[in-house]
Write a protein that holds these residues in place. Structure first.
Motif, PDB file in Angstrom:
ATOM      1  N   LEU A  33      -7.079  -4.342  15.032  1.00 63.05           N
ATOM      2  CA  LEU A  33      -6.508  -3.836  13.785  1.00 63.05           C
ATOM      3  C   LEU A  33      -7.653  -3.639  12.811  1.00 63.05           C
ATOM      4  CD1 LEU A  33      -3.980  -3.061  12.182  1.00 63.05           C
ATOM      5  CD2 LEU A  33      -3.917  -5.416  11.340  1.00 63.05           C
ATOM      6  N   ALA A  34      -7.842  -2.377  12.386  1.00 60.38           N
ATOM      7  CA  ALA A  34      -8.960  -2.035  11.507  1.00 60.38           C
ATOM      8  C   ALA A  34      -8.439  -1.486  10.192  1.00 60.38           C
ATOM      9  CB  ALA A  34      -9.847  -0.991  12.182  1.00 60.38           C
ATOM     10  N   PRO A  35      -8.856  -2.070   9.064  1.00 60.37           N
ATOM     11  CA  PRO A  35      -8.469  -1.525   7.763  1.00 60.37           C
ATOM     12  C   PRO A  35      -9.357  -0.341   7.408  1.00 60.37           C
ATOM     13  CG  PRO A  35      -9.850  -3.436   7.442  1.00 60.37           C
ATOM     14  CD  PRO A  35      -9.669  -3.278   8.931  1.00 60.37           C
ATOM     15  N   VAL A  36      -8.748   0.752   6.970  1.00 60.39           N
ATOM     16  CA  VAL A  36      -9.506   1.915   6.523  1.00 60.39           C
ATOM     17  C   VAL A  36      -9.767   1.745   5.027  1.00 60.39           C
ATOM     18  CG1 VAL A  36      -9.544   4.428   6.354  1.00 60.39           C
ATOM     19  CG2 VAL A  36      -8.466   3.312   8.327  1.00 60.39           C
ATOM     20  N   VAL A  37      -8.712   1.671   4.247  1.00 66.08           N
ATOM     21  CA  VAL A  37      -8.782   1.277   2.835  1.00 66.08           C
ATOM     22  C   VAL A  37      -7.578   0.386   2.578  1.00 66.08           C
ATOM     23  CG1 VAL A  37     -10.064   3.263   1.916  1.00 66.08           C
ATOM     24  CG2 VAL A  37      -7.580   3.386   2.071  1.00 66.08           C
ATOM     25  N   ASN A  38      -7.758  -0.638   1.775  1.00 71.42           N
ATOM     26  CA  ASN A  38      -6.634  -1.499   1.437  1.00 71.42           C
ATOM     27  C   ASN A  38      -6.869  -2.152   0.080  1.00 71.42           C
ATOM     28  OD1 ASN A  38      -8.584  -3.318   2.245  1.00 71.42           O
ATOM     29  ND2 ASN A  38      -7.337  -4.298   3.796  1.00 71.42           N
ATOM     30  N   LEU A  39      -5.796  -2.680  -0.482  1.00 73.97           N
ATOM     31  CA  LEU A  39      -5.864  -3.240  -1.827  1.00 73.97           C
ATOM     32  C   LEU A  39      -4.820  -4.333  -1.970  1.00 73.97           C
ATOM     33  CD1 LEU A  39      -7.134  -2.822  -4.709  1.00 73.97           C
ATOM     34  CD2 LEU A  39      -5.173  -1.344  -5.186  1.00 73.97           C
ATOM     35  N   ALA A  40      -5.187  -5.390  -2.675  1.00 70.35           N
ATOM     36  CA  ALA A  40      -4.238  -6.432  -3.073  1.00 70.35           C
ATOM     37  C   ALA A  40      -4.110  -6.314  -4.584  1.00 70.35           C
ATOM     38  CB  ALA A  40      -4.750  -7.812  -2.680  1.00 70.35           C
ATOM     39  N   THR A  41      -2.901  -6.066  -5.059  1.00 73.08           N
ATOM     40  CA  THR A  41      -2.681  -5.805  -6.485  1.00 73.08           C
ATOM     41  C   THR A  41      -1.222  -6.081  -6.825  1.00 73.08           C
ATOM     42  OG1 THR A  41      -2.957  -4.113  -8.209  1.00 73.08           O
ATOM     43  CG2 THR A  41      -2.335  -3.299  -6.049  1.00 73.08           C
ATOM     44  N   ASP A  42      -0.564  -5.138  -7.480  1.00 73.77           N
ATOM     45  CA  ASP A  42       0.870  -5.203  -7.756  1.00 73.77           C
ATOM     46  C   ASP A  42       1.491  -3.887  -7.279  1.00 73.77           C
ATOM     47  OD1 ASP A  42       0.273  -3.268  -9.736  1.00 73.77           O
ATOM     48  OD2 ASP A  42       0.127  -4.795 -11.286  1.00 73.77           O
ATOM     49  N   VAL A  43       2.802  -3.749  -7.386  1.00 81.03           N
ATOM     50  CA  VAL A  43       3.486  -2.561  -6.865  1.00 81.03           C
ATOM     51  C   VAL A  43       2.954  -1.285  -7.513  1.00 81.03           C
ATOM     52  CG1 VAL A  43       5.716  -1.381  -6.676  1.00 81.03           C
ATOM     53  CG2 VAL A  43       5.567  -3.826  -6.190  1.00 81.03           C
ATOM     54  N   ALA A  44       2.811  -1.268  -8.830  1.00 83.74           N
ATOM     55  CA  ALA A  44       2.319  -0.069  -9.525  1.00 83.74           C
ATOM     56  C   ALA A  44       0.897   0.272  -9.082  1.00 83.74           C
ATOM     57  CB  ALA A  44       2.378  -0.266 -11.037  1.00 83.74           C
ATOM     58  N   GLY A  45       0.055  -0.738  -8.939  1.00 88.82           N
ATOM     59  CA  GLY A  45      -1.313  -0.510  -8.488  1.00 88.82           C
ATOM     60  C   GLY A  45      -1.355   0.057  -7.085  1.00 88.82           C
ATOM     61  N   CYS A  46      -0.481  -0.434  -6.197  1.00 94.46           N
ATOM     62  CA  CYS A  46      -0.409   0.088  -4.830  1.00 94.46           C
ATOM     63  C   CYS A  46       0.044   1.539  -4.818  1.00 94.46           C
ATOM     64  CB  CYS A  46       0.528  -0.762  -3.974  1.00 94.46           C
ATOM     65  SG  CYS A  46      -0.301  -2.147  -3.162  1.00 94.46           S
ATOM     66  N   GLU A  47       1.047   1.865  -5.632  1.00 94.94           N
ATOM     67  CA  GLU A  47       1.525   3.244  -5.668  1.00 94.94           C
ATOM     68  C   GLU A  47       0.413   4.189  -6.105  1.00 94.94           C
ATOM     69  OE1 GLU A  47       5.042   3.071  -8.095  1.00 94.94           O
ATOM     70  OE2 GLU A  47       6.214   2.151  -6.474  1.00 94.94           O
ATOM     71  N   LYS A  48      -0.345   3.824  -7.113  1.00 96.74           N
ATOM     72  CA  LYS A  48      -1.458   4.647  -7.590  1.00 96.74           C
ATOM     73  C   LYS A  48      -2.549   4.750  -6.522  1.00 96.74           C
ATOM     74  CE  LYS A  48      -4.878   4.953 -11.272  1.00 96.74           C
ATOM     75  NZ  LYS A  48      -5.470   4.310 -12.426  1.00 96.74           N
ATOM     76  N   PHE A  49      -2.894   3.624  -5.904  1.00 94.53           N
ATOM     77  CA  PHE A  49      -3.949   3.567  -4.894  1.00 94.53           C
ATOM     78  C   PHE A  49      -3.615   4.444  -3.681  1.00 94.53           C
ATOM     79  CE2 PHE A  49      -5.994   1.438  -1.217  1.00 94.53           C
ATOM     80  CZ  PHE A  49      -7.317   1.404  -1.649  1.00 94.53           C
ATOM     81  N   MET A  50      -2.371   4.406  -3.233  1.00 93.07           N
ATOM     82  CA  MET A  50      -1.987   5.097  -2.010  1.00 93.07           C
ATOM     83  C   MET A  50      -1.788   6.599  -2.193  1.00 93.07           C
ATOM     84  SD  MET A  50      -2.235   2.928   0.364  1.00 93.07           S
ATOM     85  CE  MET A  50      -1.456   3.804   1.711  1.00 93.07           C
ATOM     86  N   LYS A  51      -1.681   7.092  -3.439  1.00 95.24           N
ATOM     87  CA  LYS A  51      -1.465   8.524  -3.662  1.00 95.24           C
ATOM     88  C   LYS A  51      -2.547   9.380  -3.024  1.00 95.24           C
ATOM     89  CE  LYS A  51       1.453   8.631  -7.697  1.00 95.24           C
ATOM     90  NZ  LYS A  51       1.591   8.951  -9.105  1.00 95.24           N
ATOM     91  N   ASN A  52      -3.794   8.936  -3.102  1.00 96.43           N
ATOM     92  CA  ASN A  52      -4.875   9.749  -2.538  1.00 96.43           C
ATOM     93  C   ASN A  52      -5.647   9.027  -1.437  1.00 96.43           C
ATOM     94  OD1 ASN A  52      -6.303   7.919  -4.031  1.00 96.43           O
ATOM     95  ND2 ASN A  52      -7.449   9.406  -5.228  1.00 96.43           N
ATOM     96  N   ALA A  53      -5.046   7.989  -0.863  1.00 90.61           N
ATOM     97  CA  ALA A  53      -5.713   7.252   0.219  1.00 90.61           C
ATOM     98  C   ALA A  53      -5.832   8.140   1.456  1.00 90.61           C
ATOM     99  CB  ALA A  53      -4.926   5.985   0.555  1.00 90.61           C
ATOM    100  N   GLN A  54      -7.038   8.180   2.006  1.00 82.92           N
ATOM    101  CA  GLN A  54      -7.264   8.974   3.210  1.00 82.92           C
ATOM    102  C   GLN A  54      -8.382   8.347   4.021  1.00 82.92           C
ATOM    103  OE1 GLN A  54      -8.506  12.883   2.062  1.00 82.92           O
ATOM    104  NE2 GLN A  54     -10.110  12.145   0.717  1.00 82.92           N
ATOM    105  N   GLY A  55      -8.491   8.748   5.269  1.00 86.23           N
ATOM    106  CA  GLY A  55      -9.572   8.211   6.081  1.00 86.23           C
ATOM    107  C   GLY A  55      -9.445   8.597   7.533  1.00 86.23           C
TER     108      GLY A  55
END
Length: 134
Positions: A33-55
């Motif tokens: 299991l390999a993480p490409v990009v990940n974040l520990a935050t809150d729900v709003a932070g995750c929604e913002k982070f994942m909008k342009n997540a790519q890899g």
């Protein structure tokens, strides 16, 4: 290699500090299991982070499928002096990210390349994996 779960071998990404090269011994017959990009935050932070997540993840040059994980609550144990600046102890958080689940590689040497970006964080990790017998 410490505290690996029984059913999968967890690899590390990076904090986005530039290209990273690692070497790792992996037991045979374990999926990765390999993480490409990940974040520990809150729900709003995750929604913002994942909008342009790519890899992308390449195993011996072959593209691996990525899984998007949306905001998921979890608890972790932070150690003193961790690179995220959180205080030591149990932390309740929300996690999200892009991950690659890779079928157990054959015994021998393999190259795993992990590249990703989200919210200004760029990940570029190259692993030399040495897969051994069980």
């Amino acid at each position: 290699m410490r505290d690996q779960p029984v059913e999968v071998w967890l690899l590390a990404g990076s904090l986005g500090e530039g290209p990273v090269e690692r070497q790792c011994r992996v037991p045979a017959s374990k999926p990765l299991l390999a993480p490409v990009v990940n974040l520990a935050t809150d729900v709003a932070g995750c929604e913002k982070f994942m909008k342009n997540a790519q890899g992308e993840v390449l195993m011996d040059g072959s593209t691996q499928a990525l899984t998007r994980v949306s905001a998921t609550p979890f608890t972790y144990e932070a150690r003193a002096g961790n690179p995220y600046g959180t205080s030591a102890g149990r932390i309740n958080s929300v996690g999200c990210g892009l991950y690659a689940w890779i079928a157990a590689p054959a015994s021998g040497e393999h190259e795993l390349v992990i590249r990703g970006s989200a919210n200004g964080r760029d990940v570029d990790v190259k692993y030399k994996l040495i897969v051994g017998a069980d």
